[in-house]
Motif scaffolding. Structure first.
Motif, mmCIF file in Angstrom:
data_model
loop_
_atom_site.group_PDB
_atom_site.id
_atom_site.type_symbol
_atom_site.label_atom_id
_atom_site.label_comp_id
_atom_site.label_asym_id
_atom_site.label_seq_id
_atom_site.Cartn_x
_atom_site.Cartn_y
_atom_site.Cartn_z
ATOM 1 N N VAL A 95 0.830 -1.379 -0.018
ATOM 2 C CA VAL A 95 0.060 0.050 0.184
ATOM 3 C C VAL A 95 1.017 1.373 0.042
ATOM 4 C CG1 VAL A 95 -2.164 1.227 1.380
ATOM 5 C CG2 VAL A 95 -1.435 -1.436 0.821
ATOM 6 N N LEU A 96 1.707 1.124 0.617
ATOM 7 C CA LEU A 96 3.073 2.260 0.650
ATOM 8 C C LEU A 96 3.392 2.463 -1.085
ATOM 9 C CD1 LEU A 96 4.088 4.139 2.575
ATOM 10 C CD2 LEU A 96 5.902 2.858 3.335
ATOM 11 N N GLU A 97 4.379 1.565 -1.351
ATOM 12 C CA GLU A 97 4.371 0.908 -2.183
ATOM 13 C C GLU A 97 3.176 2.157 -3.583
ATOM 14 O OE1 GLU A 97 6.794 -1.252 -6.041
ATOM 15 O OE2 GLU A 97 5.726 -1.906 -3.721
ATOM 16 N N ILE A 98 2.348 1.829 -3.588
ATOM 17 C CA ILE A 98 1.069 2.640 -4.793
ATOM 18 C C ILE A 98 0.966 3.792 -4.214
ATOM 19 C CG2 ILE A 98 -0.902 2.106 -5.002
ATOM 20 C CD1 ILE A 98 -1.071 -0.405 -4.153
ATOM 21 N N ARG A 99 0.777 4.273 -3.252
ATOM 22 C CA ARG A 99 0.778 4.942 -2.872
ATOM 23 C C ARG A 99 1.964 6.717 -3.207
ATOM 24 N NH1 ARG A 99 0.626 5.381 3.104
ATOM 25 N NH2 ARG A 99 1.441 7.939 3.224
ATOM 26 N N ALA A 100 3.138 6.231 -3.161
ATOM 27 C CA ALA A 100 3.911 6.252 -3.790
ATOM 28 C C ALA A 100 4.294 6.813 -4.919
ATOM 29 C CB ALA A 100 5.608 6.273 -3.102
ATOM 30 N N ASN A 103 4.431 10.167 -6.607
ATOM 31 C CA ASN A 103 5.133 10.766 -7.543
ATOM 32 C C ASN A 103 5.721 10.646 -9.002
ATOM 33 O OD1 ASN A 103 6.751 11.160 -5.392
ATOM 34 N ND2 ASN A 103 7.346 8.500 -5.323
ATOM 35 N N LYS A 104 4.625 10.088 -9.963
ATOM 36 C CA LYS A 104 4.272 9.396 -10.604
ATOM 37 C C LYS A 104 3.629 10.786 -11.483
ATOM 38 C CE LYS A 104 7.905 7.114 -12.325
ATOM 39 N NZ LYS A 104 8.729 7.803 -12.504
ATOM 40 N N PHE A 105 2.294 10.902 -11.304
ATOM 41 C CA PHE A 105 0.961 11.224 -10.957
ATOM 42 C C PHE A 105 0.307 12.855 -10.044
ATOM 43 C CE2 PHE A 105 1.006 7.485 -12.195
ATOM 44 C CZ PHE A 105 0.223 6.975 -14.026
ATOM 45 N N GLY A 106 1.226 13.152 -9.373
ATOM 46 C CA GLY A 106 1.046 13.822 -8.372
ATOM 47 C C GLY A 106 0.147 13.870 -7.687
ATOM 48 N N LYS A 107 -0.544 12.842 -7.062
ATOM 49 C CA LYS A 107 -1.574 12.662 -6.425
ATOM 50 C C LYS A 107 -1.036 12.843 -4.669
ATOM 51 C CE LYS A 107 -4.390 11.107 -9.238
ATOM 52 N NZ LYS A 107 -5.322 12.579 -9.795
ATOM 53 N N ALA A 108 -2.341 13.747 -4.237
ATOM 54 C CA ALA A 108 -1.868 13.736 -2.565
ATOM 55 C C ALA A 108 -1.823 12.447 -1.508
ATOM 56 C CB ALA A 108 -2.536 15.336 -2.381
ATOM 57 N N LEU A 109 -0.746 11.505 -1.621
ATOM 58 C CA LEU A 109 -1.086 10.781 -1.074
ATOM 59 C C LEU A 109 0.464 11.096 -0.345
ATOM 60 C CD1 LEU A 109 -2.417 8.341 -3.420
ATOM 61 C CD2 LEU A 109 -3.252 9.154 -1.438
#
Length: 146
Positions: free
Chosen positions: A131-136, A140-146
């Motif tokens: 889950v942490l890897e997906i959030r990152a 990082n790639k799409f600029g999502k606020a995670l």
């Protein structure tokens, strides 16, 4: 405009501050779910399907290579969710359903002395890390606020 920004921020902060892997995974998945609701119209709790749809819609153009990575992350997330043994509605152990991650609230922790099958600390750790890897990656790639 991103909706639920305050909620997303709160779940991310709580996820980061927790030392429990199931709690970290659960809160992180809530944050991902809230982000993806805006982008793909997610109606339920099927975060892997939402990431699939996100990849189809947004991993194009200069993000085209990201589709392969997102597909791999989705497969790994599905495996990590279903590796979690939960208490089913019928009182029997079952794998957490991939389309409804909130069931991990009913995890059968090995440390609680459940008879097999149960969830080991390592399985909980794998889910939390995924889950942490997906959030990152989404951040990082799409600029999502995670």
């Amino acid at each position: 405009m991103t909706r639920h920004t305050k909620n997303i921020d709160a779940f991310v902060a709580a996820s980061v501050s927790s030392s429990d892997h199931i709690v970290k995974a659960y809160l992180g998945l809530v944050a991902v779910e809230l982000i993806l609701k805006n982008d793909v119209g997610l109606k339920g709790h099927n975060v892997p399907a939402a990431i699939d749809k996100f990849a189809h819609l947004f991993a194009i153009g200069h993000h085209q290579g990201c589709k392969i990575k997102l597909n791999a992350l989705v497969a790994q997330l599905r495996n990590a969710i279903t590796a979690i043994t939960v208490q089913g509605k019928d009182g029997n152990p079952c794998n957490a359903p991939v389309d409804s991650y909130p069931n991990i609230r009913y995890v059968r922790h090995e440390s609680d002395s459940w008879p097999a099958p149960f969830t080991s600390e390592e399985q909980a750790k794998v889910l939390s890390a995924k889950v942490l890897e997906i959030r990152a990656y989404l951040k990082n790639k799409f600029g999502k606020a995670l």
